[in-house]
Each structure stands twice: as structure tokens, then as C-alpha cells.
Design an enzyme around this catalytic site. Sequence first.
Site, PDB file in Angstrom:
ATOM      1  N   LYS A  11      48.082  52.677  46.768  1.00  0.00           N
ATOM      2  CA  LYS A  11      48.417  51.914  47.970  1.00  0.00           C
ATOM      3  C   LYS A  11      49.662  52.530  48.646  1.00  0.00           C
ATOM      4  O   LYS A  11      50.331  53.405  48.064  1.00  0.00           O
ATOM      5  CB  LYS A  11      48.659  50.457  47.568  1.00  0.00           C
ATOM      6  CG  LYS A  11      47.386  49.767  47.028  1.00  0.00           C
ATOM      7  CD  LYS A  11      47.661  48.321  46.617  1.00  0.00           C
ATOM      8  CE  LYS A  11      46.394  47.625  46.165  1.00  0.00           C
ATOM      9  NZ  LYS A  11      46.653  46.207  45.774  1.00  0.00           N
ATOM     10  N   TYR A  51      38.683  44.507  51.985  1.00  0.00           N
ATOM     11  CA  TYR A  51      39.107  43.252  51.355  1.00  0.00           C
ATOM     12  C   TYR A  51      38.358  42.032  51.904  1.00  0.00           C
ATOM     13  O   TYR A  51      38.884  40.916  51.851  1.00  0.00           O
ATOM     14  CB  TYR A  51      40.612  43.069  51.527  1.00  0.00           C
ATOM     15  CG  TYR A  51      41.456  43.868  50.543  1.00  0.00           C
ATOM     16  CD1 TYR A  51      41.262  43.756  49.153  1.00  0.00           C
ATOM     17  CD2 TYR A  51      42.465  44.723  50.983  1.00  0.00           C
ATOM     18  CE1 TYR A  51      42.039  44.479  48.257  1.00  0.00           C
ATOM     19  CE2 TYR A  51      43.251  45.441  50.076  1.00  0.00           C
ATOM     20  CZ  TYR A  51      43.035  45.307  48.721  1.00  0.00           C
ATOM     21  OH  TYR A  51      43.808  46.008  47.814  1.00  0.00           O
ATOM     22  N   PHE A  59      47.282  34.949  51.763  1.00  0.00           N
ATOM     23  CA  PHE A  59      48.019  36.216  51.766  1.00  0.00           C
ATOM     24  C   PHE A  59      47.258  37.329  52.479  1.00  0.00           C
ATOM     25  O   PHE A  59      47.740  38.467  52.537  1.00  0.00           O
ATOM     26  CB  PHE A  59      48.353  36.644  50.324  1.00  0.00           C
ATOM     27  CG  PHE A  59      47.160  36.817  49.407  1.00  0.00           C
ATOM     28  CD1 PHE A  59      46.395  37.975  49.424  1.00  0.00           C
ATOM     29  CD2 PHE A  59      46.798  35.810  48.521  1.00  0.00           C
ATOM     30  CE1 PHE A  59      45.298  38.138  48.589  1.00  0.00           C
ATOM     31  CE2 PHE A  59      45.701  35.971  47.669  1.00  0.00           C
ATOM     32  CZ  PHE A  59      44.952  37.135  47.709  1.00  0.00           C
ATOM     33  N   ARG A  87      40.153  49.365  35.523  1.00  0.00           N
ATOM     34  CA  ARG A  87      40.899  48.106  35.687  1.00  0.00           C
ATOM     35  C   ARG A  87      41.910  47.925  34.557  1.00  0.00           C
ATOM     36  O   ARG A  87      43.030  47.472  34.776  1.00  0.00           O
ATOM     37  CB  ARG A  87      39.943  46.915  35.707  1.00  0.00           C
ATOM     38  CG  ARG A  87      39.006  46.866  36.891  1.00  0.00           C
ATOM     39  CD  ARG A  87      39.628  46.327  38.141  1.00  0.00           C
ATOM     40  NE  ARG A  87      40.021  44.942  38.055  1.00  0.00           N
ATOM     41  CZ  ARG A  87      40.471  44.248  39.101  1.00  0.00           C
ATOM     42  NH1 ARG A  87      40.574  44.821  40.295  1.00  0.00           N
ATOM     43  NH2 ARG A  87      40.835  42.994  38.971  1.00  0.00           N
ATOM     44  N   THR A  93      46.500  41.974  38.018  1.00  0.00           N
ATOM     45  CA  THR A  93      46.828  41.970  39.453  1.00  0.00           C
ATOM     46  C   THR A  93      48.311  41.705  39.691  1.00  0.00           C
ATOM     47  O   THR A  93      48.951  42.401  40.487  1.00  0.00           O
ATOM     48  CB  THR A  93      45.975  40.905  40.173  1.00  0.00           C
ATOM     49  OG1 THR A  93      44.599  41.212  39.956  1.00  0.00           O
ATOM     50  CG2 THR A  93      46.277  40.864  41.657  1.00  0.00           C
ATOM     51  N   ARG A 104      50.455  49.290  36.634  1.00  0.00           N
ATOM     52  CA  ARG A 104      51.261  48.217  37.238  1.00  0.00           C
ATOM     53  C   ARG A 104      52.352  47.733  36.283  1.00  0.00           C
ATOM     54  O   ARG A 104      53.471  47.420  36.706  1.00  0.00           O
ATOM     55  CB  ARG A 104      50.359  47.065  37.656  1.00  0.00           C
ATOM     56  CG  ARG A 104      49.475  47.391  38.862  1.00  0.00           C
ATOM     57  CD  ARG A 104      48.349  46.385  39.005  1.00  0.00           C
ATOM     58  NE  ARG A 104      47.563  46.556  40.212  1.00  0.00           N
ATOM     59  CZ  ARG A 104      46.394  45.969  40.418  1.00  0.00           C
ATOM     60  NH1 ARG A 104      45.874  45.167  39.475  1.00  0.00           N
ATOM     61  NH2 ARG A 104      45.728  46.161  41.538  1.00  0.00           N
ATOM     62  N   ASN A 114      51.719  46.065  44.379  1.00  0.00           N
ATOM     63  CA  ASN A 114      51.265  46.447  43.029  1.00  0.00           C
ATOM     64  C   ASN A 114      50.657  47.849  42.936  1.00  0.00           C
ATOM     65  O   ASN A 114      49.952  48.168  41.988  1.00  0.00           O
ATOM     66  CB  ASN A 114      50.362  45.362  42.442  1.00  0.00           C
ATOM     67  CG  ASN A 114      49.079  45.169  43.202  1.00  0.00           C
ATOM     68  OD1 ASN A 114      48.813  45.882  44.174  1.00  0.00           O
ATOM     69  ND2 ASN A 114      48.260  44.217  42.767  1.00  0.00           N
ATOM     70  N   HIS A 117      44.826  50.141  43.541  1.00  0.00           N
ATOM     71  CA  HIS A 117      43.597  49.342  43.612  1.00  0.00           C
ATOM     72  C   HIS A 117      42.549  49.962  42.700  1.00  0.00           C
ATOM     73  O   HIS A 117      42.470  51.186  42.594  1.00  0.00           O
ATOM     74  CB  HIS A 117      43.037  49.323  45.044  1.00  0.00           C
ATOM     75  CG  HIS A 117      41.627  48.843  45.117  1.00  0.00           C
ATOM     76  ND1 HIS A 117      41.303  47.501  45.159  1.00  0.00           N
ATOM     77  CD2 HIS A 117      40.444  49.511  45.078  1.00  0.00           C
ATOM     78  CE1 HIS A 117      39.980  47.380  45.170  1.00  0.00           C
ATOM     79  NE2 HIS A 117      39.434  48.583  45.124  1.00  0.00           N
ATOM     80  N   GLU A 128      32.590  50.131  47.877  1.00  0.00           N
ATOM     81  CA  GLU A 128      33.877  50.703  48.275  1.00  0.00           C
ATOM     82  C   GLU A 128      33.781  52.218  48.442  1.00  0.00           C
ATOM     83  O   GLU A 128      34.367  52.795  49.363  1.00  0.00           O
ATOM     84  CB  GLU A 128      34.953  50.329  47.238  1.00  0.00           C
ATOM     85  CG  GLU A 128      35.277  48.832  47.274  1.00  0.00           C
ATOM     86  CD  GLU A 128      36.114  48.339  46.100  1.00  0.00           C
ATOM     87  OE1 GLU A 128      36.549  49.162  45.261  1.00  0.00           O
ATOM     88  OE2 GLU A 128      36.337  47.114  46.018  1.00  0.00           O
TER      89      GLU A 128
HETATM   90  P1  DAT Z   1      43.074  43.226  42.336  1.00  0.00           P
HETATM   91  O1  DAT Z   1      43.796  44.176  43.248  1.00  0.00           O
HETATM   92  O2  DAT Z   1      43.685  43.208  40.956  1.00  0.00           O
HETATM   93  O3  DAT Z   1      41.579  43.460  42.312  1.00  0.00           O
HETATM   94  P2  DAT Z   1      42.501  40.936  44.026  1.00  0.00           P
HETATM   95  O4  DAT Z   1      41.252  41.661  44.420  1.00  0.00           O
HETATM   96  O5  DAT Z   1      42.373  39.526  43.592  1.00  0.00           O
HETATM   97  O6  DAT Z   1      43.297  41.740  42.896  1.00  0.00           O
HETATM   98  O7  DAT Z   1      43.535  40.965  45.244  1.00  0.00           O
HETATM   99  C1  DAT Z   1      43.661  42.143  46.018  1.00  0.00           C
HETATM  100  C2  DAT Z   1      45.124  42.383  46.301  1.00  0.00           C
HETATM  101  O8  DAT Z   1      45.657  41.306  47.049  1.00  0.00           O
HETATM  102  C3  DAT Z   1      46.015  42.444  45.042  1.00  0.00           C
HETATM  103  O9  DAT Z   1      46.020  43.719  44.466  1.00  0.00           O
HETATM  104  C4  DAT Z   1      47.341  42.083  45.606  1.00  0.00           C
HETATM  105  C5  DAT Z   1      47.006  41.071  46.683  1.00  0.00           C
HETATM  106  N1  DAT Z   1      47.129  39.714  46.151  1.00  0.00           N
HETATM  107  C6  DAT Z   1      46.320  39.091  45.274  1.00  0.00           C
HETATM  108  N2  DAT Z   1      46.741  37.858  44.986  1.00  0.00           N
HETATM  109  C7  DAT Z   1      47.869  37.695  45.703  1.00  0.00           C
HETATM  110  C8  DAT Z   1      48.793  36.640  45.854  1.00  0.00           C
HETATM  111  N3  DAT Z   1      48.652  35.482  45.195  1.00  0.00           N
HETATM  112  N4  DAT Z   1      49.857  36.824  46.677  1.00  0.00           N
HETATM  113  C9  DAT Z   1      50.017  37.984  47.345  1.00  0.00           C
HETATM  114  N5  DAT Z   1      49.180  39.026  47.267  1.00  0.00           N
HETATM  115  C10 DAT Z   1      48.115  38.880  46.463  1.00  0.00           C
HETATM  116 MG    MG Z   2      40.130  43.218  43.740  1.00  0.00          MG
END
Ligand code: DAT
Ligand code: MG
Length: 150
Positions: A11, A51, A59, A87, A93, A104, A114, A117, A128
Amino acid sequence: SQNERTYIMVKPDGVQRGLVGEIIARFEKRGFKLIALKLVHATPEHLEKHYADLAGKGFFAGLIKYMASGPVVGMVWQGLDAVKTGRAMLGATNPLASAVGTIRGDYALAVGRNICHGSDTVENAEKEIALWFPEGVTQYTNVAEPWIYE
Ligand code: DAT
Ligand code: MG
């Protein structure tokens, strides 16, 4: 299968913090095969597609703004159990919950920064990969493969 593929992305914070090589190195050393790689400053529209499943989250707007704030490095890594193992290598996450030794868990503190991805399912990985690499990936023989797989 050994042909499973996952989409891994450094990222904007990971790029700015000089962690591209570190993240590539971990996947390389683990034994995965790099079959696509690009540096791209993605548009908000492109990131909203990436996304799309999170569009209803509070968020979401901040996530898109952050992801569009600078270039990212998109990669496709191929190998045994690439999605699940990818993963595991990224960590949870929220970096506060990520195990030490994960990407991470070693380099991040905040969920909104973080640094990487990774696809969460094989189905999403294929979506993707198609979104980020419409031109396709590059298949080739890796001469180390007999030393990585039985
Ligand atoms: P991941 O990236 O582990 O697959 P995700 O798909 O649930 O997690 O979310 C995508 C991204 O969105 C994650 O890397 C960071 C952001 N994110 C997730 N939950 C969040 C939250 N509660 N507050 C802020 N950003 C968040
Ligand atoms: Mg995800």
C-alpha cells in the site's frame, strides 16, 4: 495446488516507508513464484472496485483516500496454498493483533496504515488479479521448483 495465485499489494505507506523490497523478499524466500508486478498510482474509481465489498463501511471513504494517496506495488504470487499462506504472512488486519514475525506484526501499528493487502479467498484473488492485471500474468518455469515441492 501449486498453481494457486494470490494478489499481494504494498500500500502507499509501505511504498513511502521503503518496505517494497522487504515484502517481495519474504514471498520470494518462502518459495512463491512472482508472475506479475507493477507500480501504479491507482485512481479512486479503481480502488472502489478493488474494495467494493467494503462500500458500506464507515471507514470506506478514508480507505479510498489513503489508497489513492500515492503509488502502490501490485504483485501476483503463485504457489501451494498461496492465498491462505499469503494472509498468514501479512498478519491480522489490525496490526495490534498481528503476530510478531508477520509483515504487519513487524512493521505496522494502525489498522488504517497496515502497509499491505492480500486476497482473502481464491475467488477474490482471481477477481483482483483480473482488475489489476487485465493484460495478464507471465508464466515461466522456475528451476528451483523441484527443491521447493516434492
Ligand atoms: P484485510 O486488508 O486484512 O483483508 P479488510 O478486507 O477487512 O482487511 O479491510 C480492508 C482494509 O480496510 C484493511 O486492510 C484496513 C482497512 N480497515 C479495515 N477495518 C478497518 C477499520 N475498522 N478502521 C479503519 N480501517 C479499516
Ligand atoms: Mg480484505
